[in-house]
Write a protein that holds these residues in place. Structure first.
Motif, mmCIF file in Angstrom:
data_model
loop_
_atom_site.group_PDB
_atom_site.id
_atom_site.type_symbol
_atom_site.label_atom_id
_atom_site.label_comp_id
_atom_site.label_asym_id
_atom_site.label_seq_id
_atom_site.Cartn_x
_atom_site.Cartn_y
_atom_site.Cartn_z
ATOM 1 N N GLN A 1 -16.468 -19.483 12.734
ATOM 2 C CA GLN A 1 -16.420 -19.525 11.267
ATOM 3 C C GLN A 1 -14.969 -19.501 10.787
ATOM 4 O O GLN A 1 -14.576 -20.312 9.956
ATOM 5 C CB GLN A 1 -17.193 -18.323 10.698
ATOM 6 C CG GLN A 1 -17.521 -18.430 9.208
ATOM 7 C CD GLN A 1 -16.373 -18.010 8.317
ATOM 8 O OE1 GLN A 1 -15.456 -17.304 8.737
ATOM 9 N NE2 GLN A 1 -16.398 -18.480 7.080
ATOM 10 N N ALA A 2 -14.182 -18.572 11.357
ATOM 11 C CA ALA A 2 -12.803 -18.399 10.891
ATOM 12 C C ALA A 2 -11.956 -19.646 11.150
ATOM 13 O O ALA A 2 -11.262 -20.144 10.260
ATOM 14 C CB ALA A 2 -12.180 -17.178 11.561
ATOM 15 N N LYS A 3 -12.030 -20.176 12.368
ATOM 16 C CA LYS A 3 -11.195 -21.329 12.708
ATOM 17 C C LYS A 3 -11.636 -22.586 11.970
ATOM 18 O O LYS A 3 -10.812 -23.403 11.557
ATOM 19 C CB LYS A 3 -11.234 -21.574 14.220
ATOM 20 C CG LYS A 3 -10.587 -20.475 15.031
ATOM 21 C CD LYS A 3 -9.082 -20.449 14.807
ATOM 22 C CE LYS A 3 -8.453 -19.388 15.686
ATOM 23 N NZ LYS A 3 -6.990 -19.415 15.632
ATOM 24 N N GLU B 1 -18.146 -15.559 15.013
ATOM 25 C CA GLU B 1 -17.093 -15.105 14.100
ATOM 26 C C GLU B 1 -15.862 -16.010 14.190
ATOM 27 O O GLU B 1 -15.326 -16.458 13.178
ATOM 28 C CB GLU B 1 -16.726 -13.661 14.449
ATOM 29 C CG GLU B 1 -15.797 -13.048 13.452
ATOM 30 C CD GLU B 1 -15.299 -11.676 13.888
ATOM 31 O OE1 GLU B 1 -15.823 -11.117 14.868
ATOM 32 O OE2 GLU B 1 -14.368 -11.191 13.247
ATOM 33 N N ASN C 1 -19.017 -9.693 17.779
ATOM 34 C CA ASN C 1 -18.373 -9.513 16.472
ATOM 35 C C ASN C 1 -17.311 -8.420 16.523
ATOM 36 O O ASN C 1 -17.409 -7.498 17.326
ATOM 37 C CB ASN C 1 -19.423 -9.136 15.426
ATOM 38 C CG ASN C 1 -20.114 -10.356 14.861
ATOM 39 O OD1 ASN C 1 -19.654 -11.477 15.030
ATOM 40 N ND2 ASN C 1 -21.229 -10.137 14.190
ATOM 41 N N GLN D 1 -10.941 -14.109 4.354
ATOM 42 C CA GLN D 1 -10.779 -13.788 5.762
ATOM 43 C C GLN D 1 -10.083 -12.448 5.963
ATOM 44 O O GLN D 1 -10.251 -11.812 7.004
ATOM 45 C CB GLN D 1 -10.023 -14.904 6.466
ATOM 46 C CG GLN D 1 -10.822 -16.208 6.385
ATOM 47 C CD GLN D 1 -10.511 -17.181 7.487
ATOM 48 O OE1 GLN D 1 -9.362 -17.310 7.887
ATOM 49 N NE2 GLN D 1 -11.514 -17.883 7.960
#
Lengths: 353, 338
Positions: free
Chosen positions: A232-234, A229, B263, B68
């Motif tokens: 992906q975000a960074k 997670e 997660n 996001q």
């Protein structure tokens, strides 16, 4: 009603920290001679045992490790077990993995009481388990300290572990060589969890290597958390921030799954990516060679198999085959080889899920 | 201490009876809190635009920020309901983890897109049901019940995966995260987020269910005397939060292409912070979906601006803390002038 305090200790108390520590190592720097040439390494899954293969005296090896909450730690357990099975003269006493310091100390004390011949310990926390290491040594049981190092060399007879600085160094050299001759080359870094010492070591090695290539400049660095997670975000943010760059070093193949997803979603290419650790998914992507991921720098879980070899040699009073010494070495730092398309087949069996 | 406890404050019949110029009345109706949040968000957008004009003021970046915000945003909508009722749900991150892991196990992936979607939702609702039963009928304090769920759901997620990353192999799922799935430039994840927000707003502000939620949070005993089945209401609220977690887990699967036991890490704190900054009272009795969503957008925008300017995580942490304090202070100031 108790009121949680949002955003305090955002990183210090996280589960991810344990995870990160598990993913790699909190090991100290034992960088001696890291060659820049990565291509001619011995296979990591060398089936030749370190000590000689002839059955000898019966040896009981006690193995205590942390909870396998990450692919790399699963691979550690698998490696230890399968290597022990190879020897008819080795009995492996394996405890259930735990990240709880008190519980792990208890398990090791049980192994001491059982009078195993040699102990192999991958501590959840090297510093916290130093005392029990000392206790075993004093009881006359030699300890092979795996990866996360104890506070004092008195607590172990031999240390085997990975090389975080070397990972960065070799990743930097690989990228530097690939970008040779390209003027104004831009490199970005997707680091792991920033409050871990090992992340700093990896970055330091990477920066030191890049100093050899004046045409290459590191233009951005963001820290993720060793998770898909966060990767992906960074990475999505990094891609937005850097419209043009030539290479990316990502510290960890697990967060790399997320990073690759972000790259795919942004529809970006035109750069080369180097991963870290040696996950099976990364090896497969390197072999297929249809994406940006061209290489990964190892932090091999095979060290567990080597630890069993060394423990057996210790129990039988042997040295290491091929070396002149009568005794096994005091410490062994694994080499962080670069795996790319040219040698990926060789390393494929060591890839962890 | 500045808020009335009971009826929904957003409804127009509760405007203060002080004579005000017409334009001010309109402003008060629009809710000064919301306006102050919009001000913070605008200020951030200006900062982003000044520091990184090319990268920040880019359609792709807008899509990125909204995408996001989607996962945590959906969780926050559910959290807003729970907090409005005077409860708390600390298990949201763990439920997202469990739902994402369960939905992406190999067996489930054989059932394709629907299998993944429904497993995620069912696991989310299931966890919410356990939370709700423990709290509403077991008499447990929400903090404790959901803390227990946090621990056990994370444990179960770890057990299901053995710490391994479950990579999604069902094509239809991943396609939703791709650029060509965008509807008029809007990513499907953002559309889901928008739908959840609108439904959440309508339910909280325009339905009996919403009014009951506020009433239970304001004064549970009074609500009970007024004929509200407080227990059943609480059960439904944790179910709702669980459902939101299930939806969020599905969005996260699309986004990251995998399920992992890590997660949703610290989603509980992010969601609570966004709701509180948005103006929902932690003690219950007042909740605003608009505020929560603005809170989420503020956090996501901050993260985005930091990353674009290549600030390191230590700086990000400090600045984020400062901005939370500033936002709440500004809000208190504006609240006291109404």
């Amino acid at each position: 009603m108790p009121e949680p305090t949002p955003f305090t200790n955002r990183f210090t108390s996280r589960r991810g920290m344990l995870f990160g520590a598990a993913a790699v190592s909190a090991g100290t720097l034992l960088v001696g001679c890291t060659s820049n040439d990565s291509k001619d390494e011995e296979p990591a899954a060398n089936d030749q045992p370190a000590a000689d293969d002839k059955p000898g005296k019966q040896v009981t090896i006690g193995f205590a490790g942390p909870q396998a909450d990450h692919g790399w730690l699963n691979a550690i357990n698998d490696n230890a077990e399968s290597r022990a099975k190879k020897y008819s003269d080795v009995t492996l006493e394996i405890t259930e993995g735990s990240n709880d310091t008190a519980q792990q100390i208890g398990q090791i004390e049980t192994l001491i009481n059982k009078k195993v011949d040699v102990l192999v310990v991958l501590p959840a926390d090297g510093k916290a388990l130093t005392q029990v290491g000392l206790k075993a040594m004093r009881a006359g049981i030699p300890v092979v300290n795996l990866d996360r190092i104890f506070n004092t060399p008195q607590a172990y007879r031999c240390w085997v572990g990975g090389d975080n600085y070397g990972m960065g160094l070799n990743a930097g050299h690989y990228i530097g060589e690939k970008l040779k001759g390209k003027s104004d080359a831009r490199v970005i870094e997707l680091a792991g969890l920033d409050n871990l010492e090992l992340t700093k070591q990896r970055t330091q090695g990477f920066d030191d290597a890049l100093k050899n290539y004046p045409n290459v400049k590191k233009v951005a660095r963001q820290a993720a958390e060793f998770t898909v997670e966060s990767g992906q975000a960074k990475m999505a943010q990094l891609l937005q921030a850097q419209p043009r760059f030539d290479a990316l070093w990502n510290h960890d193949d697990d967060q790399g799954v997320g990073a690759l997803r972000a790259i795919e979603q942004a529809g970006r290419d035109g750069f080369l990516m180097v991963g870290g650790a040696g996950a099976l998914a990364a090896f497969q992507a390197i072999k297929q060679d249809n994406g940006v991921l061209k290489a990964t720098v190892l932090y091999p879980p095979t060290m567990a198999a080597s630890a069993i070899d060394l423990a057996r040699a210790l129990g039988q009073g042997k040295g290491v085959g091929g070396l002149a010494e009568y005794e096994i070495p005091a410490s062994i730092t694994l080499y962080s080889a670069v795996v790319d398309k040219t040698n990926v087949d060789q390393y494929m069996p060591t890839g962890f899920k | 201490m500045t808020q009335p406890v009971s009826p929904p404050r957003d409804s127009t019949d509760k405007v203060p009876q002080i004579p005000l110029p017409a334009w001010r009345t309109v402003m008060v109706r629009a809710d000064l809190r919301t306006l102050s949040l919009l001000g913070v968000l605008t200020a951030l957008i200006v900062i982003g635009g000044i520091t990184k004009p090319d990268e920040f003021l880019d359609t792709r970046n807008l899509q990125l920020v909204l995408t996001q915000a989607s996962v945590i945003g959906v969780v926050t909508v559910g959290m807003t309901f729970v907090i409005t009722s005077g409860g708390i749900d600390l298990s949201v991150g763990a439920i997202v983890a469990l739902a994402s892991v369960w939905a992406t196990t190999v067996a489930t992936q054989e059932y394709g897109f629907a299998g993944i979607l429904f497993t995620a939702m069912i696991v989310g609702v299931g966890c919410g049901l356990v939370n709700g039963l423990l709290i509403a009928y077991g008499g447990m304090v929400p903090f404790i019940a959901t803390l227990a769920m946090l621990a056990s759901a994370r444990g179960l997620a770890l057990q299901l995966t053995d710490g391994r990353t479950q990579i999604v192999t069902v094509d239809g799922v991943l396609d939703l995260g791709e650029r060509d799935a965008y509807v008029l430039g809007v990513p499907p994840l953002v559309i889901v987020f928008a739908i959840v927000t609108v439904i959440g707003w309508l339910v909280l502000n325009r339905t009996t269910f919403g009014r009951r939620t506020v009433a239970v949070g304001g004064n549970a005993e009074a609500a009970r005397l007024a004929g509200i089945d407080v227990r059943r209401q609480r059960l439904y609220l944790y179910l709702l939060s669980g459902l939101c977690c299930g939806i969020a887990a599905f969005l996260l699967i699309i986004l990251s292409g995998s399920g992992q036991n890590t997660n949703g890490n610290l989603y509980e704190l992010d969601a609570i912070a966004a709701a509180i900054i948005g103006g929902t009272l932690l003690t219950g009795g007042r909740g605003t979906i608009t505020g929560s969503v603005l809170g989420v957008l503020i956090f996501t925008t901050i993260t985005n601006i930091f990353a674009l300017n290549n600030l390191q995580s230590d700086v990000q942490q400090i600045a984020k803390g400062a901005i939370i304090v500033a936002a709440v202070l500004v809000q208190r100031r504006t609240a006291s002038t109404t």
